[in-house]
Design an enzyme around this catalytic site. Structure first.
Site, mmCIF file in Angstrom:
data_model
loop_
_atom_site.group_PDB
_atom_site.id
_atom_site.type_symbol
_atom_site.label_atom_id
_atom_site.label_comp_id
_atom_site.label_asym_id
_atom_site.label_seq_id
_atom_site.Cartn_x
_atom_site.Cartn_y
_atom_site.Cartn_z
ATOM 1 N N HIS A 241 -4.423 -29.725 -11.063
ATOM 2 C CA HIS A 241 -4.173 -31.163 -10.980
ATOM 3 C C HIS A 241 -2.971 -31.414 -10.065
ATOM 4 O O HIS A 241 -1.946 -30.738 -10.204
ATOM 5 C CB HIS A 241 -3.807 -31.739 -12.352
ATOM 6 C CG HIS A 241 -4.865 -31.601 -13.400
ATOM 7 N ND1 HIS A 241 -5.684 -32.644 -13.765
ATOM 8 C CD2 HIS A 241 -5.232 -30.558 -14.181
ATOM 9 C CE1 HIS A 241 -6.506 -32.245 -14.742
ATOM 10 N NE2 HIS A 241 -6.245 -30.983 -15.009
ATOM 11 N N HIS B 112 -9.120 -25.345 -12.118
ATOM 12 C CA HIS B 112 -8.761 -26.451 -11.220
ATOM 13 C C HIS B 112 -7.275 -26.738 -11.373
ATOM 14 O O HIS B 112 -6.678 -26.487 -12.416
ATOM 15 C CB HIS B 112 -9.582 -27.707 -11.528
ATOM 16 C CG HIS B 112 -9.558 -28.088 -12.966
ATOM 17 N ND1 HIS B 112 -10.343 -27.472 -13.916
ATOM 18 C CD2 HIS B 112 -8.813 -29.004 -13.635
ATOM 19 C CE1 HIS B 112 -10.095 -27.998 -15.095
ATOM 20 N NE2 HIS B 112 -9.155 -28.928 -14.963
HETATM 21 P P1 5GP Z 1 -8.603 -30.262 -17.746
HETATM 22 O O1 5GP Z 1 -8.362 -31.033 -19.009
HETATM 23 O O2 5GP Z 1 -9.752 -29.283 -17.888
HETATM 24 O O3 5GP Z 1 -7.374 -29.638 -17.166
HETATM 25 O O4 5GP Z 1 -9.016 -31.353 -16.682
HETATM 26 C C1 5GP Z 1 -10.320 -31.766 -16.440
HETATM 27 C C2 5GP Z 1 -10.226 -32.988 -15.547
HETATM 28 O O5 5GP Z 1 -11.456 -33.153 -14.882
HETATM 29 C C3 5GP Z 1 -9.940 -34.276 -16.307
HETATM 30 O O6 5GP Z 1 -8.762 -34.883 -15.777
HETATM 31 C C4 5GP Z 1 -11.204 -35.115 -16.076
HETATM 32 O O7 5GP Z 1 -10.908 -36.483 -15.928
HETATM 33 C C5 5GP Z 1 -11.753 -34.519 -14.809
HETATM 34 N N1 5GP Z 1 -13.219 -34.581 -14.690
HETATM 35 C C6 5GP Z 1 -14.110 -34.194 -15.628
HETATM 36 N N2 5GP Z 1 -15.367 -34.377 -15.167
HETATM 37 C C7 5GP Z 1 -15.248 -34.886 -13.910
HETATM 38 C C8 5GP Z 1 -16.204 -35.304 -12.942
HETATM 39 O O8 5GP Z 1 -17.425 -35.223 -13.131
HETATM 40 N N3 5GP Z 1 -15.729 -35.778 -11.752
HETATM 41 C C9 5GP Z 1 -14.375 -35.861 -11.513
HETATM 42 N N4 5GP Z 1 -14.007 -36.345 -10.310
HETATM 43 N N5 5GP Z 1 -13.448 -35.489 -12.421
HETATM 44 C C10 5GP Z 1 -13.877 -35.012 -13.601
#
Ligand code: 5GP
Ligand code: ZN
Length: 138
Positions: free
Chosen positions: A103, A101
């Protein structure tokens, strides 16, 4: 390919509801449930890729194209002072959800978001040597 136990597979494909900003056949854009700032969005491919290392160039280019559209929508709606694109791969880089994903984070002067590192000072020949080694691999 999809993973049965992957939350972003379920969100991207609409099995779990989300605050959706955009959707097409390739990806879904949602608002992060725990945003760094107001408007923090995630561009999520509908196909499962663990991370950037398994993603093909065509999907990657579509994801980034959509991220630019999201950035412009955030700019128009929220009038941020700046914006970060962040994309974490692997635990060491802060990845917590192991479905690729991107951001898209609106930034505001004096907000409390911290995306900073301490700049290093490489040895004189290091950049030249490493750039040659990497160049051979692209
Ligand atoms: P990472 O740390 O893997 O780059 O980012 C994961 C992101 O996904 C985090 O910012 C977290 O808040 C978001 N996230 C995790 N679970 C969910 C969810 O069930 N729904 C949404 N909308 N965001 C999520
Ligand atoms: Zn997945």
């Amino acid at each position: 390919m999809s993973k049965d136990d992957c939350i972003f597979c379920k969100i991207a494909n609409g099995e779990i509801p989300s605050a959706t900003v955009y959707e097409d056949s390739i990806c879904r854009v949602i608002l992060d449930v725990n945003p760094a700032n107001k408007g923090h969005a995630l561009v999520i491919p509908k196909e499962h890729y663990d991370d950037i290392f398994s993603m093909d160039a065509d999907t990657a280019s579509k994801i980034f194209t959509i991220a630019t559209e999201v950035a412009k929508a955030q700019k128009a709606e929220l009038n941020p002072d700046g914006l970060n694109i962040v994309q974490n791969n692997g635990e060491a880089a802060g990845q917590t959800v192991f479905h690729f994903h991107m951001h898209v984070i609106p930034r505001f002067i004096k907000d409390d978001v911290n995306i900073k590192w301490l700049p290093k000072k490489p040895e004189a020949d290091e950049l030249e040597t490493l750039s040659k080694a990497l160049r051979k691999r692209i």
